[in-house]
Design a protein around this motif. Structure first.
Motif, PDB file in Angstrom:
ATOM      1  N   LEU A 238       6.689 118.490 124.656  1.00 56.89           N
ATOM      2  CA  LEU A 238       6.795 118.164 126.072  1.00 56.89           C
ATOM      3  C   LEU A 238       5.779 117.102 126.462  1.00 56.89           C
ATOM      4  CD1 LEU A 238       8.330 118.852 128.674  1.00 56.89           C
ATOM      5  CD2 LEU A 238       6.618 120.600 129.151  1.00 56.89           C
ATOM      6  N   ILE A 239       4.601 117.141 125.857  1.00 56.93           N
ATOM      7  CA  ILE A 239       3.585 116.110 126.098  1.00 56.93           C
ATOM      8  C   ILE A 239       4.080 114.764 125.594  1.00 56.93           C
ATOM      9  CG2 ILE A 239       1.207 115.408 125.653  1.00 56.93           C
ATOM     10  CD1 ILE A 239       1.454 117.937 127.347  1.00 56.93           C
ATOM     11  N   ILE A 240       4.697 114.760 124.405  1.00 58.02           N
ATOM     12  CA  ILE A 240       5.261 113.518 123.856  1.00 58.02           C
ATOM     13  C   ILE A 240       6.337 112.970 124.782  1.00 58.02           C
ATOM     14  CG2 ILE A 240       6.576 112.529 121.934  1.00 58.02           C
ATOM     15  CD1 ILE A 240       5.199 114.595 120.106  1.00 58.02           C
ATOM     16  N   LEU A 241       7.236 113.831 125.240  1.00 60.03           N
ATOM     17  CA  LEU A 241       8.303 113.414 126.151  1.00 60.03           C
ATOM     18  C   LEU A 241       7.743 112.867 127.451  1.00 60.03           C
ATOM     19  CD1 LEU A 241      11.051 116.181 125.784  1.00 60.03           C
ATOM     20  CD2 LEU A 241      11.376 113.725 125.494  1.00 60.03           C
ATOM     21  N   PHE A 242       6.719 113.522 127.972  1.00 58.75           N
ATOM     22  CA  PHE A 242       6.114 113.085 129.233  1.00 58.75           C
ATOM     23  C   PHE A 242       5.601 111.653 129.116  1.00 58.75           C
ATOM     24  CE2 PHE A 242       2.218 112.533 131.757  1.00 58.75           C
ATOM     25  CZ  PHE A 242       2.740 112.684 133.036  1.00 58.75           C
ATOM     26  N   PHE A 243       4.868 111.363 128.046  1.00 64.47           N
ATOM     27  CA  PHE A 243       4.321 110.017 127.882  1.00 64.47           C
ATOM     28  C   PHE A 243       5.426 108.986 127.650  1.00 64.47           C
ATOM     29  CE2 PHE A 243       0.278 112.248 127.017  1.00 64.47           C
ATOM     30  CZ  PHE A 243      -0.547 111.523 127.869  1.00 64.47           C
ATOM     31  N   LEU A 244       6.473 109.365 126.910  1.00 55.57           N
ATOM     32  CA  LEU A 244       7.598 108.448 126.715  1.00 55.57           C
ATOM     33  C   LEU A 244       8.272 108.120 128.049  1.00 55.57           C
ATOM     34  CD1 LEU A 244       9.320 109.837 123.486  1.00 55.57           C
ATOM     35  CD2 LEU A 244       8.068 107.692 123.721  1.00 55.57           C
ATOM     36  N   ILE A 245       8.492 109.131 128.880  1.00 49.99           N
ATOM     37  CA  ILE A 245       9.138 108.918 130.179  1.00 49.99           C
ATOM     38  C   ILE A 245       8.287 108.019 131.066  1.00 49.99           C
ATOM     39  CG2 ILE A 245       9.872 110.056 132.318  1.00 49.99           C
ATOM     40  CD1 ILE A 245      10.564 112.521 130.542  1.00 49.99           C
ATOM     41  N   VAL A 246       6.989 108.282 131.109  1.00 46.39           N
ATOM     42  CA  VAL A 246       6.080 107.486 131.945  1.00 46.39           C
ATOM     43  C   VAL A 246       6.049 106.033 131.469  1.00 46.39           C
ATOM     44  CG1 VAL A 246       3.666 107.130 132.597  1.00 46.39           C
ATOM     45  CG2 VAL A 246       4.641 109.422 132.664  1.00 46.39           C
ATOM     46  N   ILE A 247       5.887 105.835 130.161  1.00 47.31           N
ATOM     47  CA  ILE A 247       5.780 104.479 129.611  1.00 47.31           C
ATOM     48  C   ILE A 247       7.070 103.688 129.827  1.00 47.31           C
ATOM     49  CG2 ILE A 247       5.576 103.148 127.470  1.00 47.31           C
ATOM     50  CD1 ILE A 247       3.643 105.404 126.490  1.00 47.31           C
ATOM     51  N   TYR A 248       8.201 104.291 129.486  1.00 42.33           N
ATOM     52  CA  TYR A 248       9.468 103.562 129.600  1.00 42.33           C
ATOM     53  C   TYR A 248       9.885 103.355 131.051  1.00 42.33           C
ATOM     54  CZ  TYR A 248      10.306 103.360 124.613  1.00 42.33           C
ATOM     55  OH  TYR A 248      10.212 103.056 123.280  1.00 42.33           O
ATOM     56  N   SER A 249       9.570 104.303 131.931  1.00 38.81           N
ATOM     57  CA  SER A 249       9.853 104.107 133.360  1.00 38.81           C
ATOM     58  C   SER A 249       9.018 102.950 133.902  1.00 38.81           C
ATOM     59  CB  SER A 249       9.556 105.389 134.144  1.00 38.81           C
ATOM     60  OG  SER A 249      10.441 106.421 133.785  1.00 38.81           O
ATOM     61  N   PHE A 250       7.752 102.875 133.468  1.00 38.62           N
ATOM     62  CA  PHE A 250       6.880 101.789 133.910  1.00 38.62           C
ATOM     63  C   PHE A 250       7.397 100.444 133.412  1.00 38.62           C
ATOM     64  CE2 PHE A 250       3.247  98.944 133.318  1.00 38.62           C
ATOM     65  CZ  PHE A 250       2.690  98.977 134.579  1.00 38.62           C
ATOM     66  N   VAL A 251       7.809 100.393 132.147  1.00 36.36           N
ATOM     67  CA  VAL A 251       8.326  99.145 131.584  1.00 36.36           C
ATOM     68  C   VAL A 251       9.573  98.684 132.331  1.00 36.36           C
ATOM     69  CG1 VAL A 251       9.423  98.112 129.551  1.00 36.36           C
ATOM     70  CG2 VAL A 251       7.347  99.478 129.287  1.00 36.36           C
ATOM     71  N   MET A 252      10.498  99.602 132.597  1.00 36.78           N
ATOM     72  CA  MET A 252      11.769  99.235 133.219  1.00 36.78           C
ATOM     73  C   MET A 252      11.623  98.902 134.702  1.00 36.78           C
ATOM     74  SD  MET A 252      13.857  99.155 130.775  1.00 36.78           S
ATOM     75  CE  MET A 252      15.442  99.026 131.613  1.00 36.78           C
ATOM     76  N   ASN A 253      10.655  99.512 135.378  1.00 38.65           N
ATOM     77  CA  ASN A 253      10.519  99.318 136.831  1.00 38.65           C
ATOM     78  C   ASN A 253       9.446  98.309 137.230  1.00 38.65           C
ATOM     79  OD1 ASN A 253      12.500 101.290 137.332  1.00 38.65           O
ATOM     80  ND2 ASN A 253      10.982 102.930 137.262  1.00 38.65           N
TER      81      ASN A 253
END
Length: 387
Positions: A238-253
């Motif tokens: 879940l920690i891995i998923l959290f960081f992936l979501i944050v990083i990719y959301s930041f990149v896309m937005n």
């Protein structure tokens, strides 16, 4: 009320899926007599769907550019097999095997991205060939046999939990604390964004709507972390998923790279004329997809504690379905990372709930197919209304 109506219309797919997720969760909570939302089952739900959610993050970028990737399940299986050979047969250190596996996934993505971006072969054909090629290579590498067991350190990637350094007893205090810290960070970010919008005279939601959204999300965050804290706390995955979501959301937005990906999906020729290096962006989208497929394969192998020739079957279909259910458009240019995660959770809750009530696999597949068809039909209906 007009502001509420406009906000809903602009985000109808994403809000619609959130409402659907809540409704499906409540429905199966009732049908399973409360089993669905028990701490143990929520933890299992996260572990069971983690590798699909990782794939969905990469797949939504591919779909936004107007392409598709049918090979991710086979790549996940192939990388799982390679990692087993490195860790079990060759006795390489876990960290080195993981790095080499991710690099191999990126190289596979680069191979496919080259044919798609520079040779202009349709992604459907290239990735279909990749699906067959890497499924065959998986069987060759494994010799038709499973390789197991993996080292304990590697297994903890998928089945381990963060330790409670705060020394809690029955309640995992570190998990509760992290939930509170995440809530504070979220509130700060929301107020910062609102101040920026007001400063530049952008349209903002009414203060009551803004406050209600914050209160609801903070409540969800803290209830979720408290429920997990009553079992074993936060799973490592879940920690891995959290960081992936944050990083990719930041990149896309927030980054130029994300804007370029959306531009290519919206109109590739216009994006090229505007100075976007469309071939390079498409190439790197597939490199990224290969790396995330490799990560998904590692997570699945760690959870299964073995590398098998049958691993990864239908992973690509679940990932694609998660993206479309979560609001991505089949024609490209539309989609979000959060939407893909919501779509993946919808599929995961449905799978878990239907299994708990004893529904057969045949019914499960049929219902999932119907949900996917309705989601895409909903997207086409919305486009026809706005055009």
């Amino acid at each position: 009320m007009q502001a509420v109506s406009e906000l809903f219309k602009k985000n109808i797919r994403q809000y619609g899926m959130i409402i659907a997720l809540v409704f499906i969760t409540i429905l199966f909570q009732i049908l399973t007599e409360g089993i669905l939302l028990k701490p143990l089952n929520i933890t299992n739900l996260i572990l069971q769907n983690s590798y699909i959610l990782v794939l969905a993050i990469g797949m939504v970028l591919v779909i936004i550019t107007g392409h598709i990737d049918l090979s991710v399940g086979s790549i996940a299986a192939f990388i799982g097999a390679l990692s087993a050979i490195m860790m079990v047969d060759l006795q390489l250190p876990v960290y080195l095997a993981v790095i080499l596996s991710l690099a191999a996934g990126a190289l596979i993505g680069a191979w496919q991205g080259f044919w798609i971006a520079y040779i202009k072969i349709p992604a459907f054909i290239v990735t279909l060939a990749g699906m067959l090629l890497f499924r065959g290579l998986t069987m060759i590498v494994l010799g038709g046999q499973s390789i197991a067991p993996f080292p304990k350190a590697f297994q903890r990637i998928s089945s381990g939990f963060i330790p409670d350094w705060l020394g809690g007893g029955e309640i995992h205090l570190l998990t509760v604390t992290l939930g509170i810290l995440l809530s504070v960070l979220y509130i700060w970010q929301e107020f910062k964004d609102r101040r920026t919008q007001i400063k530049y005279n952008f349209d903002t939601a009414p203060i009551w709507m803004f406050t209600t959204k914050i209160v609801l999300l903070v409540a969800v965050i803290n209830i979720f972390t408290f429920v997990l804290a009553t079992y074993n706390g936060l799973p490592n995955i879940l920690i891995i998923l959290f960081f992936l979501i944050v990083i990719y959301s930041f990149v896309m937005n927030r980054m130029v790279a994300g804007r370029h990906i959306y531009a290519i999906g919206g109109n590739e020729k216009a994006a090229s004329l505007s100075g976007v290096k469309t071939k390079r962006v498409t190439f790197w989208v597939f490199v990224n997809m290969g790396a995330l497929a490799a990560l998904s394969g590692l997570i699945f192998a760690a959870r299964l504690n073995s590398a098998t020739p049958k691993a990864g079957i239908n992973f690509e279909l679940d990932a694609i379905a998660a993206c479309f259910i979560g609001g991505a458009s089949a024609s490209g240019g539309i989609g979000t990372v959060i939407g893909a995660i919501i779509g993946g959770l919808v599929m995961g809750v449905m799978n878990n709930g239907m299994s708990l009530i004893g529904l057969g696999v045949d019914w499960q597949q049929g219902i999932k197919g119907l949900v996917l068809l309705l989601a895409v039909a909903f997207d086409i209906y919305n486009k026809s209304k706005t055009n």
